[in-house]
Design a protein around this motif. Structure first.
Motif, PDB file in Angstrom:
ATOM      1  N   ASN A 210      -4.917 -19.693   2.218  1.00 60.82           N
ATOM      2  CA  ASN A 210      -5.494 -19.159   0.954  1.00 60.82           C
ATOM      3  C   ASN A 210      -4.790 -19.389  -0.308  1.00 60.82           C
ATOM      4  OD1 ASN A 210      -4.857 -17.491   3.299  1.00 60.82           O
ATOM      5  ND2 ASN A 210      -6.283 -16.142   2.684  1.00 60.82           N
ATOM      6  N   ILE A 211      -3.905 -20.385  -0.035  1.00 59.17           N
ATOM      7  CA  ILE A 211      -2.699 -20.696  -1.212  1.00 59.17           C
ATOM      8  C   ILE A 211      -3.658 -21.071  -2.453  1.00 59.17           C
ATOM      9  CG2 ILE A 211      -1.061 -22.264  -1.522  1.00 59.17           C
ATOM     10  CD1 ILE A 211      -0.084 -21.308   0.645  1.00 59.17           C
ATOM     11  N   ASP A 212      -4.622 -21.519  -2.483  1.00 57.51           N
ATOM     12  CA  ASP A 212      -5.510 -22.074  -3.432  1.00 57.51           C
ATOM     13  C   ASP A 212      -6.062 -20.746  -4.402  1.00 57.51           C
ATOM     14  OD1 ASP A 212      -5.029 -24.578  -3.112  1.00 57.51           O
ATOM     15  OD2 ASP A 212      -7.131 -25.050  -2.296  1.00 57.51           O
ATOM     16  N   VAL A 213      -6.378 -19.693  -3.765  1.00 56.96           N
ATOM     17  CA  VAL A 213      -7.012 -18.740  -4.209  1.00 56.96           C
ATOM     18  C   VAL A 213      -5.707 -17.905  -4.765  1.00 56.96           C
ATOM     19  CG1 VAL A 213      -8.128 -16.391  -3.779  1.00 56.96           C
ATOM     20  CG2 VAL A 213      -8.624 -18.477  -2.438  1.00 56.96           C
ATOM     21  N   LEU A 214      -4.653 -17.775  -4.282  1.00 56.88           N
ATOM     22  CA  LEU A 214      -3.472 -16.928  -4.569  1.00 56.88           C
ATOM     23  C   LEU A 214      -2.818 -17.674  -5.762  1.00 56.88           C
ATOM     24  CD1 LEU A 214      -2.120 -16.159  -0.998  1.00 56.88           C
ATOM     25  CD2 LEU A 214      -3.107 -14.691  -2.402  1.00 56.88           C
ATOM     26  N   ASN A 215      -2.870 -18.910  -5.593  1.00 57.09           N
ATOM     27  CA  ASN A 215      -2.076 -19.602  -6.760  1.00 57.09           C
ATOM     28  C   ASN A 215      -2.785 -19.236  -7.938  1.00 57.09           C
ATOM     29  OD1 ASN A 215      -0.008 -20.498  -5.623  1.00 57.09           O
ATOM     30  ND2 ASN A 215      -0.791 -22.583  -5.098  1.00 57.09           N
ATOM     31  N   SER A 216      -4.224 -19.508  -8.044  1.00 61.60           N
ATOM     32  CA  SER A 216      -5.051 -19.367  -9.176  1.00 61.60           C
ATOM     33  C   SER A 216      -4.740 -17.879  -9.754  1.00 61.60           C
ATOM     34  CB  SER A 216      -6.464 -19.745  -9.152  1.00 61.60           C
ATOM     35  OG  SER A 216      -6.951 -18.813  -8.250  1.00 61.60           O
ATOM     36  N   LEU A 217      -4.838 -16.933  -8.894  1.00 65.00           N
ATOM     37  CA  LEU A 217      -4.883 -15.645  -9.388  1.00 65.00           C
ATOM     38  C   LEU A 217      -3.199 -15.289  -9.679  1.00 65.00           C
ATOM     39  CD1 LEU A 217      -6.301 -13.586  -6.201  1.00 65.00           C
ATOM     40  CD2 LEU A 217      -7.349 -13.791  -8.571  1.00 65.00           C
ATOM     41  N   ILE A 218      -2.301 -15.818  -9.415  1.00 67.60           N
ATOM     42  CA  ILE A 218      -1.094 -15.593  -9.925  1.00 67.60           C
ATOM     43  C   ILE A 218      -1.041 -16.278 -11.269  1.00 67.60           C
ATOM     44  CG2 ILE A 218       1.469 -16.367  -9.610  1.00 67.60           C
ATOM     45  CD1 ILE A 218       1.268 -16.106  -6.488  1.00 67.60           C
ATOM     46  N   GLN A 219      -1.654 -17.414 -11.527  1.00 74.90           N
ATOM     47  CA  GLN A 219      -1.639 -17.959 -12.718  1.00 74.90           C
ATOM     48  C   GLN A 219      -2.004 -17.129 -14.020  1.00 74.90           C
ATOM     49  OE1 GLN A 219      -2.658 -22.069 -13.070  1.00 74.90           O
ATOM     50  NE2 GLN A 219      -0.559 -22.490 -12.671  1.00 74.90           N
ATOM     51  N   THR A 220      -3.172 -16.352 -13.595  1.00 72.50           N
ATOM     52  CA  THR A 220      -3.758 -15.311 -14.280  1.00 72.50           C
ATOM     53  C   THR A 220      -2.955 -14.046 -14.814  1.00 72.50           C
ATOM     54  OG1 THR A 220      -5.114 -14.163 -12.997  1.00 72.50           O
ATOM     55  CG2 THR A 220      -6.047 -16.239 -13.646  1.00 72.50           C
ATOM     56  N   ILE A 221      -2.033 -13.965 -13.997  1.00 72.25           N
ATOM     57  CA  ILE A 221      -1.249 -12.494 -14.231  1.00 72.25           C
ATOM     58  C   ILE A 221      -0.241 -12.878 -15.414  1.00 72.25           C
ATOM     59  CG2 ILE A 221       0.342 -11.105 -13.136  1.00 72.25           C
ATOM     60  CD1 ILE A 221      -0.810 -11.814 -10.509  1.00 72.25           C
ATOM     61  N   GLY A 222       0.481 -14.036 -15.689  1.00 71.26           N
ATOM     62  CA  GLY A 222       1.446 -14.169 -16.481  1.00 71.26           C
ATOM     63  C   GLY A 222       2.551 -13.162 -16.070  1.00 71.26           C
ATOM     64  N   ASP A 223       3.341 -12.489 -17.118  1.00 76.07           N
ATOM     65  CA  ASP A 223       4.365 -11.791 -16.912  1.00 76.07           C
ATOM     66  C   ASP A 223       4.091 -10.077 -17.357  1.00 76.07           C
ATOM     67  OD1 ASP A 223       4.320 -11.652 -19.632  1.00 76.07           O
ATOM     68  OD2 ASP A 223       6.220 -12.142 -19.853  1.00 76.07           O
ATOM     69  N   SER A 224       2.714  -9.771 -17.217  1.00 78.67           N
ATOM     70  CA  SER A 224       2.369  -8.533 -17.769  1.00 78.67           C
ATOM     71  C   SER A 224       0.883  -8.524 -17.473  1.00 78.67           C
ATOM     72  CB  SER A 224       2.524  -8.226 -19.151  1.00 78.67           C
ATOM     73  OG  SER A 224       2.036  -7.216 -19.813  1.00 78.67           O
ATOM     74  N   ILE A 225       0.629  -7.278 -16.791  1.00 86.74           N
ATOM     75  CA  ILE A 225      -1.091  -7.106 -16.508  1.00 86.74           C
ATOM     76  C   ILE A 225      -1.265  -5.616 -16.725  1.00 86.74           C
ATOM     77  CG2 ILE A 225      -0.540  -6.769 -14.077  1.00 86.74           C
ATOM     78  CD1 ILE A 225      -3.101  -8.382 -13.826  1.00 86.74           C
ATOM     79  N   ARG A 226      -2.406  -5.364 -17.371  1.00 91.40           N
ATOM     80  CA  ARG A 226      -2.854  -3.729 -17.176  1.00 91.40           C
ATOM     81  C   ARG A 226      -3.656  -3.643 -15.980  1.00 91.40           C
ATOM     82  NH1 ARG A 226      -7.399  -4.483 -21.551  1.00 91.40           N
ATOM     83  NH2 ARG A 226      -7.463  -6.279 -20.489  1.00 91.40           N
ATOM     84  N   GLU A 227      -3.380  -2.096 -15.709  1.00 90.53           N
ATOM     85  CA  GLU A 227      -4.211  -1.751 -14.443  1.00 90.53           C
ATOM     86  C   GLU A 227      -5.736  -1.977 -13.904  1.00 90.53           C
ATOM     87  OE1 GLU A 227      -5.607   2.527 -14.005  1.00 90.53           O
ATOM     88  OE2 GLU A 227      -3.677   2.737 -12.677  1.00 90.53           O
ATOM     89  N   ARG A 228      -6.342  -2.017 -15.228  1.00 87.65           N
ATOM     90  CA  ARG A 228      -7.780  -2.523 -14.726  1.00 87.65           C
ATOM     91  C   ARG A 228      -7.876  -4.030 -14.197  1.00 87.65           C
ATOM     92  NH1 ARG A 228     -10.831  -2.963 -20.494  1.00 87.65           N
ATOM     93  NH2 ARG A 228      -9.010  -1.412 -21.155  1.00 87.65           N
ATOM     94  N   ASP A 229      -6.861  -4.783 -14.956  1.00 92.02           N
ATOM     95  CA  ASP A 229      -7.047  -6.078 -14.451  1.00 92.02           C
ATOM     96  C   ASP A 229      -6.314  -6.366 -13.201  1.00 92.02           C
ATOM     97  OD1 ASP A 229      -8.452  -6.856 -16.823  1.00 92.02           O
ATOM     98  OD2 ASP A 229      -6.264  -7.095 -17.867  1.00 92.02           O
ATOM     99  N   ALA A 230      -5.482  -5.593 -12.806  1.00 91.90           N
ATOM    100  CA  ALA A 230      -4.666  -5.635 -11.635  1.00 91.90           C
ATOM    101  C   ALA A 230      -5.480  -5.108 -10.505  1.00 91.90           C
ATOM    102  CB  ALA A 230      -3.191  -4.946 -11.600  1.00 91.90           C
ATOM    103  N   PHE A 231      -6.390  -4.153 -10.663  1.00 91.37           N
ATOM    104  CA  PHE A 231      -7.187  -3.695  -9.796  1.00 91.37           C
ATOM    105  C   PHE A 231      -8.335  -4.641  -9.561  1.00 91.37           C
ATOM    106  CE2 PHE A 231      -6.880   1.388 -10.045  1.00 91.37           C
ATOM    107  CZ  PHE A 231      -5.513   0.898  -9.800  1.00 91.37           C
ATOM    108  N   ALA A 232      -8.920  -5.410 -10.643  1.00 89.22           N
ATOM    109  CA  ALA A 232      -9.710  -6.343 -10.482  1.00 89.22           C
ATOM    110  C   ALA A 232      -9.299  -7.353  -9.368  1.00 89.22           C
ATOM    111  CB  ALA A 232     -10.199  -7.055 -11.649  1.00 89.22           C
ATOM    112  N   ILE A 233      -8.001  -7.839  -9.558  1.00 85.76           N
ATOM    113  CA  ILE A 233      -7.796  -8.819  -8.752  1.00 85.76           C
ATOM    114  C   ILE A 233      -7.616  -8.593  -7.134  1.00 85.76           C
ATOM    115  CG2 ILE A 233      -5.228 -10.085  -8.208  1.00 85.76           C
ATOM    116  CD1 ILE A 233      -4.851 -10.731 -11.059  1.00 85.76           C
ATOM    117  N   VAL A 234      -7.240  -7.228  -6.992  1.00 84.74           N
ATOM    118  CA  VAL A 234      -7.284  -6.514  -5.454  1.00 84.74           C
ATOM    119  C   VAL A 234      -8.343  -6.754  -5.066  1.00 84.74           C
ATOM    120  CG1 VAL A 234      -6.935  -4.697  -4.252  1.00 84.74           C
ATOM    121  CG2 VAL A 234      -5.074  -5.323  -6.052  1.00 84.74           C
ATOM    122  N   GLN A 235      -9.573  -6.427  -6.141  1.00 83.21           N
ATOM    123  CA  GLN A 235     -10.900  -6.306  -5.652  1.00 83.21           C
ATOM    124  C   GLN A 235     -11.144  -7.777  -5.098  1.00 83.21           C
ATOM    125  OE1 GLN A 235     -13.003  -3.712  -5.238  1.00 83.21           O
ATOM    126  NE2 GLN A 235     -14.326  -5.081  -4.233  1.00 83.21           N
TER     127      GLN A 235
END
Lengths: 156, 156
Positions: free
Chosen positions: A79-104
């Motif tokens: 799943n490396i590709d999925v994970l990599n692209s998700l990590i890129q969108t995070i950056g060094d800071s993220i709001r709760e709702r965006d984090a929840f969306a990633i988990v979803q």
DNA sequence: AAAATAATGGTCAGTATTAGTCAGAACAAG
DNA sequence: CTTGTTCTGACTAATACTGACCATTATTTT
């Protein structure tokens, strides 16, 4: 091009040799260092440069009497590709709702189970990470989420 | 490779061996110490480092004639009292190693899967929660862990 | 009873035994 | 010469082990 391998290369080969087909080995740093007549800290150097998680190895150690260094081979997942692209969108800071969306997303992509997702949500929740400063909290959340995602790249 | 366990590891294994499926055992400190040819206080060391409440054990003792050390195995989540005392020992701050011991115990008791445990471990890791201040880090870790425990508690 | 003695376990600080870190020197490749 | 890699050693950190001294409870003696 010379065939002159460094001692670190030889140590790497030796460790992989005794690893063989085993899932893991436990070594004594001083023994290996002695065997190759180098200072003990060179073993740390070899491990740090050649037995990384990117190379598919997990390393744990214990100090004190009966101490050891354990080298474990792990399976990198696909799943490396999925994970990599998700990590890129995070950056060094993220709001709760965006984090929840990633988990979803992870759940939708069947990377994690529902229960694993629930645990991740708890760890990422505002209620859990609130430290009185929204900025610090969002950075912390990013670190937690990235750590979790990186852990999903492999299995022991 | 070789298994170079410390004597403390052997004593730990021995005690768990005679514990077996029993809910508890009572030992004589001097007997165990004699059996392994160590000073009696090393038994205290083994108990203090390997039979904590975080590891899922309760220990009581009595001095004087007919004295003993009783080691009792307990379930962390099933028993309200045990969970409460666990949360109490966590308090508002906990070190990485103690948090890790708790997660390991949950896995040993089959409350969580290995993968769930791995995710919990990274969420609690020093590397993840390090914010430059050891106190703040330990407090954060306590909140994350208690949130996770409560999630597990009310789920089943 | 009270006091002394015996028989346990507890604590803590110090020593021993491992591994980790990091800055810099040495070396190799271009 | 410059740059990246390898190698070293002094210092640090974590865990294990020891022994002197303390605390508590049971038993014996007075």
């Amino acid at each position: 091009m010379m065939e002159n391998k460094s001692i670190s290369d030889l140590i790497e080969a030796y460790l992989k040799e005794i690893l063989g087909d085993s899932a893991q080995i436990e070594i004594r740093r001083s023994e290996i260092a002695n065997h190759f007549d180098v200072v003990p800290s060179q073993i740390n150097y070899v491990i740090k440069t050649r037995f990384t998680i990117q190379n598919g190895y997990l390393v744990k150690s214990k100090r004190g009497g009966g101490g050891y260094i354990r080298i474990e081979r792990v399976n990198l997942l696909d799943n490396i590709d999925v994970l990599n692209s998700l990590i890129q969108t995070i950056g060094d800071s993220i709001r709760e709702r965006d984090a929840f969306a990633i988990v979803q997303t992870l759940y939708d992509e069947k990377v994690i189970t529902q229960r694993e997702g629930d645990l991740m949500l708890v760890a990422l929740a505002k209620q859990t990470l609130d430290v009185g400063n929204t900025d610090v909290e969002a950075r912390l959340r990013a670190r937690v989420l990235i750590s979790l995602l990186n852990r999903l790249r492999y299995e022991s």
